[in-house]
Enzyme design. Structure first.
Site, PDB file in Angstrom:
ATOM      1  N   CYS A  33      43.607  36.811  45.846  1.00 27.14           N
ATOM      2  CA  CYS A  33      42.595  37.970  44.670  1.00 27.14           C
ATOM      3  C   CYS A  33      42.253  37.439  43.799  1.00 27.14           C
ATOM      4  O   CYS A  33      40.835  38.242  43.853  1.00 27.14           O
ATOM      5  CB  CYS A  33      43.489  38.596  43.874  1.00 27.14           C
ATOM      6  SG  CYS A  33      44.536  37.959  42.382  1.00 27.14           S
ATOM      7  N   CYS A 103      51.615  39.685  40.920  1.00 27.32           N
ATOM      8  CA  CYS A 103      50.098  40.099  39.581  1.00 27.32           C
ATOM      9  C   CYS A 103      50.879  40.014  38.474  1.00 27.32           C
ATOM     10  O   CYS A 103      50.600  38.828  37.757  1.00 27.32           O
ATOM     11  CB  CYS A 103      50.154  41.163  39.395  1.00 27.32           C
ATOM     12  SG  CYS A 103      48.880  42.171  40.324  1.00 27.32           S
TER      13      CYS A 103
END
Ligand code: FES
Length: 145
Positions: A33, A103
């Site tokens: 990402c 995350c």
């Protein structure tokens, strides 16, 4: 989609910034990402984390997990900070959507990387700390497939 706590930490991140001359600095990214997180730790002679700051170039969930992770390790011992897993960060935030779990892994790894840096600088061994990854996307692949 996001809990109120996630939104709160995203909009009002705690401990954002950097520490000059930090005892330990850890940077971890996710090649998939492209997000990057850096954690700065100020650790005193007794091994207590006196201060912690973060800089995150990433998505909202990465900002919220960094913020919560810094809150969870502040004032703690090194051993207690090691127990702050991504699960603990997610629980403290009342959960994250499945696509955002990675995350929170950034936050866990960035803290470990900062502790690793501290240990190397001071030539000490931290029980239970393994060499952190600089790219967590490898771990994510193993978990996903
Ligand atoms: Fe990669 Fe959030 S999308 S850290």
């Amino acid at each position: 989609m996001y809990s109120e706590k996630v939104m709160d930490h995203f909009k009002n991140p705690r401990n954002m910034g950097e520490i000059e001359g930090a005892s330990g600095v850890g940077t971890v990214g996710n090649a998939k990402c492209g997000d990057i997180m850096r954690i700065f730790l100020d650790i005193d002679e007794a091994g207590i984390i006196r201060d912690v700051k973060f800089k995150t170039f990433g998505c909202g969930a990465a900002v919220a997990t960094s913020s919560m992770a810094t809150e969870l390790v502040k004032g703690k011992t090194i051993q207690e900070a090691l127990e702050v897993t991504n699960q603990a960060v997610m629980e403290a935030l009342d959960g994250l959507p499945p696509v955002k779990v990675h995350c929170s892994l950034l936050a866990e790894e960035a803290i470990h990387a900062a502790l690793w840096d501290y240990a190397e600088k001071n030539r000490i061994h931290i029980e239970g700390l393994e060499k952190p990854k600089t790219d967590i996307s490898e771990e994510e692949e193993e978990e996903d497939y």
